[in-house]
Motif scaffolding. Sequence first.
Motif, PDB file in Angstrom:
ATOM      1  N   ILE A   6       0.859  -1.173   0.000  1.00 20.81           N
ATOM      2  CA  ILE A   6       0.000   0.000   0.000  1.00 20.81           C
ATOM      3  C   ILE A   6       0.900   1.230   0.000  1.00 20.81           C
ATOM      4  CG2 ILE A   6      -1.746   1.280   1.272  1.00 20.81           C
ATOM      5  CD1 ILE A   6      -2.695  -1.431   2.361  1.00 20.81           C
ATOM      6  N   ARG A   7       0.726   2.068  -1.013  1.00 21.01           N
ATOM      7  CA  ARG A   7       1.564   3.254  -1.176  1.00 21.01           C
ATOM      8  C   ARG A   7       0.689   4.465  -1.431  1.00 21.01           C
ATOM      9  NH1 ARG A   7       6.686   2.597  -4.777  1.00 21.01           N
ATOM     10  NH2 ARG A   7       7.771   1.067  -3.540  1.00 21.01           N
ATOM     11  N   GLU A   8       1.267   5.617  -1.201  1.00 24.78           N
ATOM     12  CA  GLU A   8       0.607   6.849  -1.610  1.00 24.78           C
ATOM     13  C   GLU A   8       0.854   7.044  -3.096  1.00 24.78           C
ATOM     14  OE1 GLU A   8       1.576  10.182   0.809  1.00 24.78           O
ATOM     15  OE2 GLU A   8       1.326   9.028   2.671  1.00 24.78           O
ATOM     16  N   GLN A  11       4.145   8.370  -4.773  1.00 23.98           N
ATOM     17  CA  GLN A  11       5.343   7.527  -4.800  1.00 23.98           C
ATOM     18  C   GLN A  11       5.452   6.735  -6.094  1.00 23.98           C
ATOM     19  OE1 GLN A  11       4.554   5.291  -1.221  1.00 23.98           O
ATOM     20  NE2 GLN A  11       6.141   6.440  -0.118  1.00 23.98           N
ATOM     21  N   GLY A  12       4.372   6.599  -6.807  1.00 25.56           N
ATOM     22  CA  GLY A  12       4.377   5.859  -8.062  1.00 25.56           C
ATOM     23  C   GLY A  12       4.293   4.364  -7.842  1.00 25.56           C
ATOM     24  N   ILE A  13       4.022   3.648  -8.913  1.00 33.37           N
ATOM     25  CA  ILE A  13       3.873   2.196  -8.885  1.00 33.37           C
ATOM     26  C   ILE A  13       4.931   1.602  -9.806  1.00 33.37           C
ATOM     27  CG2 ILE A  13       2.339   0.282  -9.453  1.00 33.37           C
ATOM     28  CD1 ILE A  13       0.019   2.304  -9.032  1.00 33.37           C
ATOM     29  N   LEU A  14       5.650   0.595  -9.342  1.00 38.30           N
ATOM     30  CA  LEU A  14       6.621  -0.088 -10.193  1.00 38.30           C
ATOM     31  C   LEU A  14       5.883  -1.071 -11.097  1.00 38.30           C
ATOM     32  CD1 LEU A  14       9.475  -0.826  -7.655  1.00 38.30           C
ATOM     33  CD2 LEU A  14       9.338   1.004  -9.334  1.00 38.30           C
ATOM     34  N   PHE A  15       6.093  -0.943 -12.420  1.00 38.71           N
ATOM     35  CA  PHE A  15       5.426  -1.821 -13.373  1.00 38.71           C
ATOM     36  C   PHE A  15       6.267  -1.912 -14.636  1.00 38.71           C
ATOM     37  CE2 PHE A  15       2.235  -2.547 -16.766  1.00 38.71           C
ATOM     38  CZ  PHE A  15       1.767  -3.771 -16.330  1.00 38.71           C
ATOM     39  N   VAL A  20       5.418   4.331 -12.502  1.00 40.69           N
ATOM     40  CA  VAL A  20       4.228   4.935 -13.096  1.00 40.69           C
ATOM     41  C   VAL A  20       3.583   5.873 -12.082  1.00 40.69           C
ATOM     42  CG1 VAL A  20       2.001   4.476 -14.169  1.00 40.69           C
ATOM     43  CG2 VAL A  20       3.884   2.856 -14.479  1.00 40.69           C
ATOM     44  N   PHE A  21       3.444   7.119 -12.480  1.00 42.74           N
ATOM     45  CA  PHE A  21       2.793   8.147 -11.681  1.00 42.74           C
ATOM     46  C   PHE A  21       1.487   8.520 -12.376  1.00 42.74           C
ATOM     47  CE2 PHE A  21       7.308   8.438 -10.850  1.00 42.74           C
ATOM     48  CZ  PHE A  21       7.349   8.531  -9.473  1.00 42.74           C
ATOM     49  N   PRO A  22       0.605   9.251 -11.711  1.00 40.59           N
ATOM     50  CA  PRO A  22      -0.678   9.589 -12.353  1.00 40.59           C
ATOM     51  C   PRO A  22      -0.534  10.364 -13.664  1.00 40.59           C
ATOM     52  CG  PRO A  22      -0.789  10.068 -10.022  1.00 40.59           C
ATOM     53  CD  PRO A  22       0.634   9.683 -10.322  1.00 40.59           C
ATOM     54  N   GLN A  23       0.449  11.245 -13.759  1.00 37.68           N
ATOM     55  CA  GLN A  23       0.571  12.108 -14.943  1.00 37.68           C
ATOM     56  C   GLN A  23       1.699  11.710 -15.897  1.00 37.68           C
ATOM     57  OE1 GLN A  23      -1.791  14.367 -15.339  1.00 37.68           O
ATOM     58  NE2 GLN A  23      -2.644  13.808 -13.351  1.00 37.68           N
ATOM     59  N   TYR A  24       2.605  10.842 -15.477  1.00 38.65           N
ATOM     60  CA  TYR A  24       3.767  10.528 -16.306  1.00 38.65           C
ATOM     61  C   TYR A  24       4.387   9.204 -15.865  1.00 38.65           C
ATOM     62  CZ  TYR A  24       6.236  12.488 -12.283  1.00 38.65           C
ATOM     63  OH  TYR A  24       6.691  12.742 -11.026  1.00 38.65           O
ATOM     64  N   ARG A  25       5.366   8.734 -16.670  1.00 40.51           N
ATOM     65  CA  ARG A  25       6.122   7.517 -16.362  1.00 40.51           C
ATOM     66  C   ARG A  25       7.603   7.821 -16.428  1.00 40.51           C
ATOM     67  NH1 ARG A  25       2.236   4.636 -20.089  1.00 40.51           N
ATOM     68  NH2 ARG A  25       3.388   5.840 -21.592  1.00 40.51           N
ATOM     69  N   LEU A  26       8.361   7.192 -15.546  1.00 39.37           N
ATOM     70  CA  LEU A  26       9.811   7.288 -15.557  1.00 39.37           C
ATOM     71  C   LEU A  26      10.402   5.886 -15.546  1.00 39.37           C
ATOM     72  CD1 LEU A  26      10.379  10.052 -12.847  1.00 39.37           C
ATOM     73  CD2 LEU A  26      10.463  10.326 -15.321  1.00 39.37           C
TER      74      LEU A  26
END
Length: 109
Positions: A6-8, A11-15, A20-26
């Motif tokens: 469970i993350r905020e 912090q983004g999600i690793l995939f 992956v963030f709401p507005q962009y990916r790194l």
Amino acid sequence: PQKQIIREIHQGILFLGFRVFPQYRLLRKSNITSQQRKQECLVTEVKQGKILYDALFASVDGWVAYTRNANTFHLRKKIADTITQHFPGYIASLEIDRWLKKSQNNQYK
């Protein structure tokens, strides 16, 4: 292994190697550093004559195609500048094939 975290959202999600963030990916940092190490080895091998420039270009081309799925303009530019700096004037056969195919398509329009 812990399969759920469970993350905020900030912090983004690793995939699939991306954060992956709401507005962009790194890209993940580990992917970037491993690619830079691999690229340094390939540059050294090309300079020593162990592999051809085309093999280096194919590797970098595949990596750039992968990174296009994230916000990585400056990273891709840095990679291209590094390769150009090490091998000025080199042209891969893959680039020539693409250019020829593009010019043939433009002739028939």
